[in-house]
Design an enzyme around this catalytic site. Structure first.
Site, short mmCIF file in Angstrom:
data_model
loop_
_atom_site.label_atom_id
_atom_site.label_comp_id
_atom_site.label_asym_id
_atom_site.label_seq_id
_atom_site.Cartn_x
_atom_site.Cartn_y
_atom_site.Cartn_z
N ILE A 235 5.21 -9.04 10.63
CA ILE A 235 5.91 -9.77 11.45
C ILE A 235 6.14 -11.27 11.03
O ILE A 235 6.50 -12.25 11.74
CB ILE A 235 5.25 -9.90 13.10
CG1 ILE A 235 3.87 -10.24 13.06
CG2 ILE A 235 5.53 -8.44 13.56
CD1 ILE A 235 3.45 -10.66 14.54
N SER A 236 5.72 -11.45 9.80
CA SER A 236 5.92 -12.70 9.24
C SER A 236 7.28 -12.95 8.50
O SER A 236 7.41 -12.07 7.41
CB SER A 236 4.76 -13.05 8.31
OG SER A 236 5.08 -14.10 7.48
N PRO A 237 8.06 -13.53 8.91
CA PRO A 237 9.28 -13.78 8.30
C PRO A 237 9.13 -14.15 6.72
O PRO A 237 9.78 -13.91 5.67
CB PRO A 237 10.21 -14.77 8.82
CG PRO A 237 9.07 -15.55 9.66
CD PRO A 237 8.08 -14.70 10.01
N ALA B 130 6.45 -13.65 4.77
CA ALA B 130 6.11 -12.39 3.90
C ALA B 130 7.30 -11.63 3.48
O ALA B 130 7.42 -11.39 2.34
CB ALA B 130 5.10 -11.60 4.69
N SER C 13 0.41 -15.98 6.59
CA SER C 13 0.70 -14.73 6.04
C SER C 13 2.17 -15.29 5.39
O SER C 13 3.09 -16.15 6.28
CB SER C 13 0.96 -13.83 7.00
OG SER C 13 2.01 -13.04 6.26
#
EC number: 5.99.1.4
Length: 206
Positions: free
Chosen positions: A12-14, A16, A173
């Site tokens: 859910i990390s953009p 990453a 992240s």
């Protein structure tokens, strides 16, 4: 001896998502082993003083929206700024990646699909059918992988990844840890590339 990088991230990390393929290409270029370590950020934030997005100051939230647009253009990747299914609990998708890594499966490809699902295709990574569909795209039988992801072993590894992240000084992240030196954020990939190219000793707090 082949060097390795511990790759801490959550789907859910953009950030990453933006850095995923760039990082993998860099690791391949330098012959570096990647240890995929999906991690839940809740404990990481608690240990490092970070805040989940909804609790950050409005100025920081606004700046994030500007940065997302900049990096969408820079990386030339599709990105929905306000995806329908965000924020959500990433545990199912993260643990599927853990299950794939454990059996030598296509974890990098799965994560690429999962990133794209939430950030470009309005996918819901908490939905079992959605995640099963991503696994099917890789010509995998989704049922045993989902069972592993929901089982005790993967969940224990997920917790272990969080504990290791905290121990290594990970604060968000993605974070790429080379010989104990953390590089936090996909915008630090150039610095990671420099470290790999030079072969220098890792930096430590002084």
């Amino acid at each position: 001896m082949t060097k390795a990088i511990d790759y801490f991230y959550t789907h859910i990390s953009p950030w990453a998502y933006f850095g995923h393929q760039v990082f993998l290409d860099l690791a391949q270029q330098h012959g570096i082993e990647v240890r995929f370590r999906p991690v839940h950020l809740s404990g990481v934030f608690d240990a490092s003083g970070g805040l989940p997005l909804a609790r950050r100051h409005p100025v920081r939230q606004t700046y994030r929206l500007i940065e997302l647009q900049r990096w969408r253009e820079k990386r030339n990747l599709p990105l929905t700024i306000h995806p329908r299914h965000f924020p959500v609990d990433p545990t199912l998708a993260d643990c599927c990646a853990i299950a794939l890594a454990a059996c030598g499966g296509p974890v990098a490809q799965f994560s690429a699909l999962a990133f794209r699902a939430i950030w470009a295709e309005e996918g819901d990574l908490t939905d079992r059918d959605t995640v099963a569909g991503l696994l099917s795209k890789l010509d995998l039988d989704p049922l045993p992988i989902l069972a592993e992801a929901e089982g005790e072993t993967a969940r224990r590894t997920y917790a272990d990844n969080q504990a290791l992240a905290i121990e290594l000084g990970v604060i968000g992240s993605p974070c790429y840890v080379l010989e104990g030196e953390p590089f936090w954020g996909q915008d630090r990939l150039d610095l990671l590339a420099d470290a790999l190219a030079s072969g220098r000793s890792p930096y430590r707090p002084v």
